[in-house]
Design an enzyme around this catalytic site. Sequence first.
Site, PDB file in Angstrom:
ATOM      1  N   LYS A 193      75.372 100.528  67.219  1.00  0.00           N
ATOM      2  CA  LYS A 193      75.794 101.037  68.540  1.00  0.00           C
ATOM      3  C   LYS A 193      76.976 100.236  69.083  1.00  0.00           C
ATOM      4  CE  LYS A 193      71.704 100.525  70.515  1.00  0.00           C
ATOM      5  NZ  LYS A 193      70.791 100.071  69.456  1.00  0.00           N
ATOM      6  N   ARG A 268      66.155 102.461  77.963  1.00  0.00           N
ATOM      7  CA  ARG A 268      65.215 102.221  76.878  1.00  0.00           C
ATOM      8  C   ARG A 268      63.823 102.709  77.258  1.00  0.00           C
ATOM      9  NH1 ARG A 268      68.470  97.634  74.475  1.00  0.00           N
ATOM     10  NH2 ARG A 268      67.509  97.026  72.509  1.00  0.00           N
ATOM     11  N   ARG A 307      73.360  90.117  59.907  1.00  0.00           N
ATOM     12  CA  ARG A 307      74.084  89.786  61.144  1.00  0.00           C
ATOM     13  C   ARG A 307      73.629  88.424  61.679  1.00  0.00           C
ATOM     14  NH1 ARG A 307      73.799  93.932  66.178  1.00  0.00           N
ATOM     15  NH2 ARG A 307      71.836  92.873  66.658  1.00  0.00           N
ATOM     16  N   ARG A 313      72.192  84.920  67.122  1.00  0.00           N
ATOM     17  CA  ARG A 313      71.138  85.520  67.956  1.00  0.00           C
ATOM     18  C   ARG A 313      69.766  85.177  67.401  1.00  0.00           C
ATOM     19  NH1 ARG A 313      72.506  91.727  69.549  1.00  0.00           N
ATOM     20  NH2 ARG A 313      70.234  91.647  69.848  1.00  0.00           N
TER      21      ARG A 313
HETATM   22  P1  AMP Z   1      70.217  94.690  72.218  1.00  0.00           P
HETATM   23  O1  AMP Z   1      71.417  93.795  72.221  1.00  0.00           O
HETATM   24  O2  AMP Z   1      70.511  96.045  72.814  1.00  0.00           O
HETATM   25  O3  AMP Z   1      69.551  94.784  70.873  1.00  0.00           O
HETATM   26  O4  AMP Z   1      69.153  94.038  73.226  1.00  0.00           O
HETATM   27  C1  AMP Z   1      68.610  92.758  72.971  1.00  0.00           C
HETATM   28  C2  AMP Z   1      67.406  92.520  73.884  1.00  0.00           C
HETATM   29  O5  AMP Z   1      67.804  92.590  75.248  1.00  0.00           O
HETATM   30  C3  AMP Z   1      66.295  93.540  73.737  1.00  0.00           C
HETATM   31  O6  AMP Z   1      65.424  93.242  72.668  1.00  0.00           O
HETATM   32  C4  AMP Z   1      65.600  93.373  75.114  1.00  0.00           C
HETATM   33  O7  AMP Z   1      64.820  92.212  75.141  1.00  0.00           O
HETATM   34  C5  AMP Z   1      66.778  93.165  76.047  1.00  0.00           C
HETATM   35  N1  AMP Z   1      67.267  94.449  76.572  1.00  0.00           N
HETATM   36  C6  AMP Z   1      68.486  95.015  76.365  1.00  0.00           C
HETATM   37  N2  AMP Z   1      68.586  96.204  76.990  1.00  0.00           N
HETATM   38  C7  AMP Z   1      67.394  96.405  77.602  1.00  0.00           C
HETATM   39  C8  AMP Z   1      66.861  97.455  78.383  1.00  0.00           C
HETATM   40  N3  AMP Z   1      67.568  98.566  78.651  1.00  0.00           N
HETATM   41  N4  AMP Z   1      65.604  97.318  78.864  1.00  0.00           N
HETATM   42  C9  AMP Z   1      64.892  96.224  78.597  1.00  0.00           C
HETATM   43  N5  AMP Z   1      65.311  95.220  77.846  1.00  0.00           N
HETATM   44  C10 AMP Z   1      66.556  95.280  77.345  1.00  0.00           C
END
Ligand code: AMP
Length: 369
Positions: A193, A268, A307, A313
């Site tokens: 994404k 989400r 990654r 991360r």
């Molecule tokens: P991502 O970078 O999108 O994979 O997000 C990494 C982490 O951030 C996720 O595993 C959640 O812990 C938190 N996170 C990101 N976006 C959301 C969201 N819309 N709702 C809740 N937690 C989020």
Amino acid sequence: MIKLRDLYFKPFISEGEIQVAVQRMVDDIANDLQDEVPVFIGILNGSFMFVSDFVKLYPKPCEVTFIKLASYEGLKSSDDIQRLIGITQDLTGRTVVILEDIIDSGKTLAEVHRIFKNENVKELKIATLFYKPEAYKKDFKLHYVGIEIPDKFIVGYGLDYNGLGRDLPAIYQLKTTQHMTNLVLFGPPGAGKGTQANFLKEKYNLVHISTGDVFRFNIKNETALGMLAKSYMDKGELVPDQVTIDMLNAEVEKNADANGFIFDGFPRTHAQAEALDNLMDSKDSQINAMIALEVDDEILVERLLERGKSSGRADDADESIIRNRITEYYNKTAILKDYYSAQNKYFGVDGVGSISEITDRLSSVIDSL
Ligand code: AMP
């Protein structure tokens, strides 16, 4: 939403609300005039629908006539009021009630008072269905007001924009924000994404908001939001809805002039999807599409572990946390496919292939919107 010539208008006052206001004005006027037989004078063109509905509801004998004044040019009420059809009958000693569709600056009303100065009527009363108090610049008394509205351009129920819209039975308000394209980029962690959003934001001149990136930025800067989010993110769990929604609203507000947004990692959950719809609605806009990158679980795990070697991360470094994030996606997030499918806004795209192949697949969906 409707389009009249070059502009978009959104629903503002329903037929039902208009009828309630008209009935209330009828009751008030009939009550005040008792057995007097009034002459109702509509101001053409705009008032024809209001006058028609009004006199049908008026419970006692009355006379109805019209005068025709022209004041609007496009969106603006002009200074130059033209008298196109004046009074055609003797009104000496009569009780006259002017029925106006809308009073804004009051210039038309000033002309009405000029017209009636030498008519020797018994009484001149002003009734207007819509009234813009913020725009009104005169001192003439308004005896009966149907609905007060903000100083925004409206069409429908007799009112037009460059000749169109008079026939609409309800009132619509001009949309003031420009047309936006808002996309939700969807897919499990590792689907690509972020990578694709970077290409698409350039190509379509959109603002990319990644909630994960915003959380990571806050963690790096040790903000209160970052500290709160970290405890969930480190385990691969979702941050609580209200925290995430408030943060997203703030990010959108920071980009008030955007052409549109790519939301990545949001929504989400169902609550987040509803919050996003409300936010778009408050901007006179909407989500145009959810585009989902579809990738097999095992490929995702492989990609994320790869990654993790360079991203730093914590949630990319451990296979069980990665699997937990994928499970969270299927348990809590994948239901959003139904949410957007129900609105015919869901588009699945194969997320396996070269980066440019996938960008092309996404672009063809966006171009078709
Ligand atoms: P991502 O970078 O999108 O994979 O997000 C990494 C982490 O951030 C996720 O595993 C959640 O812990 C938190 N996170 C990101 N976006 C959301 C969201 N819309 N709702 C809740 N937690 C989020």
